[in-house]
Motif scaffolding. Structure first.
Motif, PDB file in Angstrom:
ATOM      1  N   GLY A  63       0.967  10.540  -2.357  1.00 25.35           N
ATOM      2  CA  GLY A  63      -0.330  10.881  -1.777  1.00 25.35           C
ATOM      3  C   GLY A  63      -1.413   9.853  -1.985  1.00 25.35           C
ATOM      4  O   GLY A  63      -2.454   9.903  -1.337  1.00 25.35           O
ATOM      5  N   GLU A  64      -1.202   8.919  -2.861  1.00 27.28           N
ATOM      6  CA  GLU A  64      -2.284   7.959  -3.120  1.00 27.28           C
ATOM      7  C   GLU A  64      -2.415   6.950  -1.985  1.00 27.28           C
ATOM      8  O   GLU A  64      -1.478   6.709  -1.227  1.00 27.28           O
ATOM      9  N   ARG A  65      -3.595   6.397  -1.906  1.00 30.65           N
ATOM     10  CA  ARG A  65      -3.905   5.384  -0.900  1.00 30.65           C
ATOM     11  C   ARG A  65      -4.098   4.072  -1.644  1.00 30.65           C
ATOM     12  O   ARG A  65      -4.971   3.976  -2.514  1.00 30.65           O
ATOM     13  N   ILE A  66      -3.264   3.104  -1.325  1.00 30.47           N
ATOM     14  CA  ILE A  66      -3.393   1.823  -2.021  1.00 30.47           C
ATOM     15  C   ILE A  66      -3.587   0.685  -1.021  1.00 30.47           C
ATOM     16  O   ILE A  66      -3.332   0.840   0.169  1.00 30.47           O
ATOM     17  N   ARG A  67      -4.044  -0.412  -1.556  1.00 29.13           N
ATOM     18  CA  ARG A  67      -4.101  -1.649  -0.762  1.00 29.13           C
ATOM     19  C   ARG A  67      -3.076  -2.615  -1.331  1.00 29.13           C
ATOM     20  O   ARG A  67      -2.944  -2.745  -2.556  1.00 29.13           O
ATOM     21  N   ILE A  68      -2.353  -3.264  -0.451  1.00 24.55           N
ATOM     22  CA  ILE A  68      -1.465  -4.342  -0.885  1.00 24.55           C
ATOM     23  C   ILE A  68      -2.022  -5.637  -0.325  1.00 24.55           C
ATOM     24  O   ILE A  68      -2.295  -5.734   0.879  1.00 24.55           O
ATOM     25  N   THR A  69      -2.255  -6.591  -1.197  1.00 20.66           N
ATOM     26  CA  THR A  69      -2.668  -7.921  -0.749  1.00 20.66           C
ATOM     27  C   THR A  69      -1.510  -8.870  -1.018  1.00 20.66           C
ATOM     28  O   THR A  69      -1.072  -9.023  -2.158  1.00 20.66           O
ATOM     29  N   LEU A  70      -0.996  -9.438   0.036  1.00 18.77           N
ATOM     30  CA  LEU A  70       0.096 -10.389  -0.116  1.00 18.77           C
ATOM     31  C   LEU A  70      -0.471 -11.801  -0.097  1.00 18.77           C
ATOM     32  O   LEU A  70      -1.255 -12.152   0.775  1.00 18.77           O
ATOM     33  N   VAL A  71      -0.086 -12.574  -1.092  1.00 19.07           N
ATOM     34  CA  VAL A  71      -0.473 -13.980  -1.154  1.00 19.07           C
ATOM     35  C   VAL A  71       0.797 -14.789  -0.965  1.00 19.07           C
ATOM     36  O   VAL A  71       1.753 -14.626  -1.722  1.00 19.07           O
ATOM     37  N   ASN A  72       0.813 -15.604   0.058  1.00 21.35           N
ATOM     38  CA  ASN A  72       2.013 -16.380   0.334  1.00 21.35           C
ATOM     39  C   ASN A  72       1.922 -17.728  -0.379  1.00 21.35           C
ATOM     40  O   ASN A  72       1.210 -18.626   0.047  1.00 21.35           O
ATOM     41  N   ASP A  73       2.662 -17.835  -1.462  1.00 16.20           N
ATOM     42  CA  ASP A  73       2.673 -19.070  -2.251  1.00 16.20           C
ATOM     43  C   ASP A  73       3.778 -20.016  -1.801  1.00 16.20           C
ATOM     44  O   ASP A  73       4.168 -20.914  -2.555  1.00 16.20           O
ATOM     45  N   THR A  74       4.309 -19.811  -0.621  1.00 14.45           N
ATOM     46  CA  THR A  74       5.382 -20.683  -0.148  1.00 14.45           C
ATOM     47  C   THR A  74       4.943 -21.390   1.121  1.00 14.45           C
ATOM     48  O   THR A  74       3.875 -21.126   1.652  1.00 14.45           O
ATOM     49  N   MET A  75       5.778 -22.259   1.598  1.00 15.29           N
ATOM     50  CA  MET A  75       5.465 -22.994   2.820  1.00 15.29           C
ATOM     51  C   MET A  75       6.131 -22.390   4.048  1.00 15.29           C
ATOM     52  O   MET A  75       6.078 -22.967   5.121  1.00 15.29           O
ATOM     53  N   MET A  76       6.749 -21.213   3.875  1.00 13.74           N
ATOM     54  CA  MET A  76       7.371 -20.556   5.017  1.00 13.74           C
ATOM     55  C   MET A  76       6.531 -19.364   5.442  1.00 13.74           C
ATOM     56  O   MET A  76       5.786 -18.806   4.650  1.00 13.74           O
ATOM     57  N   THR A  77       6.689 -18.952   6.706  1.00  9.59           N
ATOM     58  CA  THR A  77       6.055 -17.743   7.205  1.00  9.59           C
ATOM     59  C   THR A  77       7.014 -16.575   6.947  1.00  9.59           C
ATOM     60  O   THR A  77       8.170 -16.632   7.357  1.00  9.59           O
ATOM     61  N   HIS A  78       6.530 -15.549   6.241  1.00  5.61           N
ATOM     62  CA  HIS A  78       7.422 -14.444   5.864  1.00  5.61           C
ATOM     63  C   HIS A  78       7.025 -13.139   6.548  1.00  5.61           C
ATOM     64  O   HIS A  78       5.885 -12.693   6.411  1.00  5.61           O
ATOM     65  N   PRO A  79       7.940 -12.488   7.237  1.00  7.42           N
ATOM     66  CA  PRO A  79       7.687 -11.142   7.751  1.00  7.42           C
ATOM     67  C   PRO A  79       8.029 -10.110   6.675  1.00  7.42           C
ATOM     68  O   PRO A  79       9.188  -9.993   6.283  1.00  7.42           O
ATOM     69  N   ILE A  80       7.023  -9.391   6.207  1.00  5.54           N
ATOM     70  CA  ILE A  80       7.253  -8.469   5.090  1.00  5.54           C
ATOM     71  C   ILE A  80       7.278  -7.034   5.608  1.00  5.54           C
ATOM     72  O   ILE A  80       6.350  -6.584   6.278  1.00  5.54           O
ATOM     73  N   HIS A  81       8.340  -6.340   5.261  1.00  4.78           N
ATOM     74  CA  HIS A  81       8.602  -5.017   5.820  1.00  4.78           C
ATOM     75  C   HIS A  81       8.654  -3.963   4.723  1.00  4.78           C
ATOM     76  O   HIS A  81       9.443  -4.062   3.798  1.00  4.78           O
ATOM     77  N   LEU A  82       7.801  -2.955   4.856  1.00  2.48           N
ATOM     78  CA  LEU A  82       7.839  -1.802   3.955  1.00  2.48           C
ATOM     79  C   LEU A  82       8.504  -0.646   4.679  1.00  2.48           C
ATOM     80  O   LEU A  82       8.090  -0.270   5.775  1.00  2.48           O
ATOM     81  N   HIS A  83       9.518  -0.081   4.038  1.00  2.00           N
ATOM     82  CA  HIS A  83      10.230   1.049   4.638  1.00  2.00           C
ATOM     83  C   HIS A  83       9.479   2.356   4.389  1.00  2.00           C
ATOM     84  O   HIS A  83       8.800   2.503   3.377  1.00  2.00           O
ATOM     85  N   GLY A  84       9.644   3.281   5.289  1.00  8.02           N
ATOM     86  CA  GLY A  84       9.262   4.680   5.052  1.00  8.02           C
ATOM     87  C   GLY A  84       7.795   5.018   5.181  1.00  8.02           C
ATOM     88  O   GLY A  84       7.440   6.188   5.300  1.00  8.02           O
ATOM     89  N   MET A  85       6.925   4.028   5.107  1.00  5.74           N
ATOM     90  CA  MET A  85       5.484   4.274   5.180  1.00  5.74           C
ATOM     91  C   MET A  85       4.861   3.212   6.075  1.00  5.74           C
ATOM     92  O   MET A  85       5.415   2.130   6.237  1.00  5.74           O
ATOM     93  N   TRP A  86       3.695   3.509   6.592  1.00  6.98           N
ATOM     94  CA  TRP A  86       3.017   2.526   7.436  1.00  6.98           C
ATOM     95  C   TRP A  86       2.310   1.474   6.594  1.00  6.98           C
ATOM     96  O   TRP A  86       1.813   1.757   5.517  1.00  6.98           O
ATOM     97  N   SER A  87       2.281   0.277   7.143  1.00  7.40           N
ATOM     98  CA  SER A  87       1.456  -0.792   6.584  1.00  7.40           C
ATOM     99  C   SER A  87       0.248  -0.894   7.512  1.00  7.40           C
ATOM    100  O   SER A  87       0.378  -1.298   8.666  1.00  7.40           O
ATOM    101  N   GLU A  88      -0.927  -0.476   7.028  1.00  6.64           N
ATOM    102  CA  GLU A  88      -2.110  -0.408   7.890  1.00  6.64           C
ATOM    103  C   GLU A  88      -2.939  -1.677   7.679  1.00  6.64           C
ATOM    104  O   GLU A  88      -3.637  -1.837   6.682  1.00  6.64           O
ATOM    105  N   LEU A  89      -2.840  -2.531   8.644  1.00  2.00           N
ATOM    106  CA  LEU A  89      -3.390  -3.877   8.536  1.00  2.00           C
ATOM    107  C   LEU A  89      -4.914  -3.849   8.604  1.00  2.00           C
ATOM    108  O   LEU A  89      -5.496  -3.290   9.531  1.00  2.00           O
ATOM    109  N   GLU A  90      -5.537  -4.462   7.616  1.00  2.00           N
ATOM    110  CA  GLU A  90      -7.003  -4.454   7.558  1.00  2.00           C
ATOM    111  C   GLU A  90      -7.553  -5.596   8.399  1.00  2.00           C
ATOM    112  O   GLU A  90      -7.651  -6.735   7.952  1.00  2.00           O
ATOM    113  N   THR A  91      -7.938  -5.242   9.620  1.00  2.00           N
ATOM    114  CA  THR A  91      -8.398  -6.281  10.550  1.00  2.00           C
ATOM    115  C   THR A  91      -9.907  -6.254  10.735  1.00  2.00           C
ATOM    116  O   THR A  91     -10.431  -6.849  11.667  1.00  2.00           O
TER     117      THR A  91
END
Lengths: 661, 247
Positions: free
Chosen positions: A581-609
């Protein structure tokens, strides 16, 4: 195959390799299709579909799917694919929102298998990830998936076992909405993109492990160096090359696996096969793009047509009209096109590294086709892409792009190497100095101190790496929908052999179309979609502010071909624990030189635009190299869920279990 | 000269094998068992860095083999040099290797020098670092402690210069230092001998690259004296023709 029966039509300008192999494929397939009735037993006895044969669509609420081996020939050489009901891609599953579906999946392989319903909100034991609340489907067994369809839109399914996805086990899911569709269209097509290799996935993976540049045939040569020196002089060339040389990285590492081994497919057809779809002039055509590739991020456009993006990852958004969009592995985009002329159009999906493309045709008449455009220039990574601030000394090939830097304090450097880049300085992990890491807030340290409700252990040390779960912040979080205001913190676990770089000033991952696209507006006049354009069509459902923020770093070591999160590989990582039930924010920091598609199963990833009322919901978030991006998650699904990079060969390391309790 | 022809034939047959390998259907095991996330895959890599014939009826073989995962590996490193049909130098190292930094592996284990006609066999304990230094120098630095308190150190560095994506010039250098004089093995205290090479290879595939090059050897100090006393040359430059391949 095609008949250029119209003076206006030009021959497709395919590369020699594609042309030759495509021809061979065409010649061989006919024989293969008739001669190859395989023995039954553990194999599905069905030959590869003829070229141009449409992918089958299965409707209803009860499905029998058989996973088996099928002989295929995309390049002139016959190979064995892993398929569903003998089809590559797997059949399109057509459901209706609100119905209950039953899928009996029988594994006819000699190995364990599984199907994961990508992007669907369902109980954890229906999610199809072996090892997490599900044991996989053993050879000869049938697993019964049964769940309520709670959403509508474009999704897909694929194996979550081994590297079966690379060998063909993927297909589209289209779910019609229960309510009238807000998107009007006259006809629709699924456009499923993928990458095929004649090499086995284990061979590809082995090559990358042994020589990580194996598939990169664009490394810098003496000639490149010479032209740099002539253009910029010795001193500047030396300075610019210096960073890459000291970091032991290559600025042409855009894709790990390239067109050297891949043939790019559109709905299971090679560029030469030319998958074709029909329209009538003036119709609104809905194209449901799905990136089902194992390792390839595509840039999609239809020369001569504007595309109105109406949905992202199955969810309706406020329509945005663009000329081009990037689709990360596992993402889906629905677009509406309205061809106004009786002419053919090319659906063109070039790989992010421009080593190959998938191609199809949208035409009013069979046999017509349009010019296949040349691929765009091949991008080269710049200092910005390494999260090193906005001192853009970039290569002329990627220069002149705006630098949407979103304020991590005064830039301590102008793009040259600093603190975090020199690994030798970090031998003493226990004494890591946070002031080095781009933070300007004096409040940082109070937040970082291990409190009763935080899991942050800054001095965990080597022996405790397994127990760490990333950095949690609990105070003074930025407003929902507006992203993170937290400083960048590199955990001690990031200073290990698994990590070859750290972004101290990550750029904005939101309003940036990404490497190789940034100058397309200026250069070609193409409007390119970026994540900042996405606004949900309907208001945000969960309007709560986040209670906690997790900063998680995507990390890797190119040279060793090791991938991880916060420097910790999946094998050594503890699950990320969320309270139901909690509402969290995930901040992903890409420390690599590749573009990564990150997928969370079972729940929505609500993009903060940037608009808290219209937060778009996605299941896969593309994180640019050297960039950060934030999204909100409502932990409304009990159980054990996978959370990972969707690039197949990054998955073994760049993977976490998320446990909602 | 005969050897050059032999090697050319070998390269040609290797090229053929490579083609056959690509044509053959190796896809039966397209998928692998188990859950991809659950296990770290262990790999084996064998590499013949130098399989070459040199002028004046000599030839050399240098290669290694490793087995393991991301952090821990077992390494075997071998070297063999022959001249006029006589083995001049043959050694094998067995090392445990552990990734300790982003670009560096710590390696420790044993080295065995095989008994040759004019020298005894020898065992050494070895400890060193191997990795990629800034500016893309491949570096291997190892300390050896032998029976009876002998000591030695070896430094190796290699670089790759790309003329094209497949035509690659690779300069390399190896320096051997010893803590003592040993006439039996022609080694002297301090900097004893140096080998330098310049090899231009063409990667027909990443894994199959014939090369031509030049190889230079020189002895210093006491080692040079031992060689002179035996009527051997102190320095030597030879053309080489060879093959670099790995699996």
């Amino acid at each position: 195959m095609e008949k250029p029966n119209n003076g206006r039509i030009q021959l497709p300008q395919l590369s020699r390799r594609t042309f030759v192999t495509g021809l061979a494929a065409g010649a061989v397939t006919g024989a293969a299709a008739s001669a190859l009735a395989l023995p039954s037993g553990l194999r599905a006895a069905s030959p590869r579909p003829e070229p141009r044969q449409a992918v089958q669509t299965l409707r209803g609420n009860h499905f029998d799917l058989g996973i088996g081996y099928t002989r295929v020939n995309f390049t002139g050489r016959e190979r064995q694919a892993t398929t569903v009901n003998g089809s590559l891609p797997a059949p399109i599953l057509r459901w209706k929102e609100g119905q209950k579906v039953t899928l009996n999946v029988t594994n006819n392989l000699a190995h364990d298998s599984s199907i994961h319903w990508h992007g669907l909100i369902l109980p954890t034991d229906m999610d199809g990830v072996p090892g997490l609340s599900f044991n996989g489907i053993q050879p000869g067994e049938t697993y019964r998936y049964e769940f309520q369809v709670k959403q509508s839109g474009t999704y897909w399914y694929h194996s979550h076992s081994g590297f079966q996805e690379q060998t063909g086990l993927y297909g589209a899911i289209v779910i019609d909405p229960a309510e009238p569709d807000p998107v009007a269209y006259d006809r629709e097509y699924v456009v499923l993109l993928s990458d095929w290799s004649d090499e086995s996935p284990l061979e590809i993976y082995g090559h990358l492990k042994k020589e990580s540049h194996y598939y990169n045939f664009r490394r810098r040569t003496v000639g490149d160096l010479w032209s740099d020196i002539r253009e910029k002089g010795v001193a500047r060339t030396f300075r610019e090359r210096g960073m890459w040389n000291r970091m032991r990285m290559s600025d042409t590492d855009i894709s790990d696996v390239t067109g050297y081994t891949y043939t790019y497919l559109m709905n299971g057809q090679t560029p030469e096969d030319n998958w074709t779809a029909l329209f009538k002039r003036g119709e609104k055509v809905r194209l449901r793009f799905i990136n089902a590739a194992a390792m390839t991020i595509f840039d999609v456009r239809i020369p001569g047509l504007k595309m109105t993006v109406v949905a992202s990852d199955g969810q309706n958004i406020e329509p945005v009209t663009v000329d081009e969009f990037r689709i990360g592995v596992a993402e889906t985009y629905d677009v509406i096109v309205e061809p106004a002329d009786d002419r053919a159009y090319t659906l063109f999906a070039q790989g992010i590294d421009r080593t190959g493309f998938a191609r199809g045709t949208l035409t009013p008449e069979l046999g017509l086709y349009a010019e296949v455009p040349p691929m765009d220039y091949a991008p080269v990574l710049t200092h910005r892409d390494m999260g090193m601030g906005h001192g853009d000394h970039g290569s002329p090939r990627e220069r002149g792009a705006p630098a949407p830097h979103t304020g991590h304090g005064p830039a301590a450097s102008s793009g040259e190497m600093h603190g975090g880049m020199d690994h030798s300085q970090h031998g003493d992990m226990g004494n890591m100095d946070h002031s080095q890491h781009g933070s300007m807030n004096s409040m940082d340290h109070s937040q970082h101190s291990p409190g009763s409700d935080t899991n942050y252990t800054p001095y965990g040390g080597r022996g405790n790496l397994g127990g760490m779960q990333g950095v949690w912040f609990t105070e003074n979080l930025g407003r929902a929908g507006h992203g993170s205001n937290k400083p960048i913190v590199h955990l001690p676990s990031e200073f290990a052999y698994t990590v070859d770089m750290r972004a101290d000033q990550p750029m904005d991952g939101l309003n940036d179309p990404g490497i190789g696209l940034r100058d397309h507006q200026q250069r070609y006049g193409r409007r390119v979609l970026n994540y900042g354009d996405l606004r949900n069509l309907t208001p945000t459902i969960d309007k709560r502010e986040p209670e906690r923020e997790l900063q998680l770093h995507l990390t890797g070591n190119m040279h060793r071909y090791v991938w991880s999160m916060d420097g910790i590989q999946f094998n050594d990582a503890e699950p990320l624990m969320l309270k139901y039930g909690e509402r969290i924010r995930i901040t992903l920091v890409n420390d690599t030189m590749m573009t990564h598609p990150i997928h969370l199963h079972g729940m929505w990833s609500e993009l903060e635009t940037g608009d808290g009322n219209r937060i778009p919901r996605k299941h896969t978030i593309l994180v640019q190299p050297g960039a950060k991006i934030s999204y909100l998650v409502t932990a409304d699904a009990y159980g054990r869920w996978a959370y990972h990079c969707h690039l197949l060969f990054h998955m073994p390391g760049m993977f976490r279990e998320v446990r909602v309790v | 000269m005969k050897k050059f022809v032999l090697l050319a034939a070998l390269i040609a047959s290797g090229a053929k094998a490579q083609t056959a390998y690509q044509d053959g259907d190796k896809h039966e095991d397209a998928d692998i068992p188990d859950h991809v996330m659950d296990h770290e895959k262990l790999f084996t890599m064998g590499k013949l860095d130098q399989l070459e014939v040199r002028e004046e009826d000599s030839d050399a073989l240098k290669g290694d083999l490793w087995f393991g995962g991301n952090r821990d590996k077992l390494w075997l490193k071998g070297e063999l040099e022959r001249e006029n049909g006589e083995t001049e130098n043959a050694e094998l190292q067995a090392l445990y290797s552990r990734a300790v930094a982003p670009f560096w592996d710590l390696q420790m284990g044993l080295r065995h020098d095989f008994r040759l006609e004019d020298g005894p066999s020898k065992n050494w304990a070895a400890i060193g670092f191997q990795g990629l230094a800034p500016y893309f120098f491949e570096v291997d630095a190892t300390l050896f402690v032998g029976e009876g308190g002998d000591s030695a150190m070896r430094l190796e560095a290699e670089y790759e210069l790309l003329f094209t994506q497949r035509l690659i010039l690779s300069p390399e250098i190896e320096l051997d230092f010893y803590g003592q004089n040993d006439p039996a093995t022609n080694t002297g205290s301090g900097l004893s001998d140096m080998e330098a090479g310049l090899r231009l290879r063409y990667e027909i595939t990443r894994q199959f690259a014939p090369y031509i090059g030049v190889h230079y050897e020189k002895k210093f100090g006491e080692a040079a004296g031992f060689a002179r006393a035996k009527g051997e040359s102190v320095s030597d430059t030879t053309w080489v023709l060879g093959l670099r391949t790995w699996f």
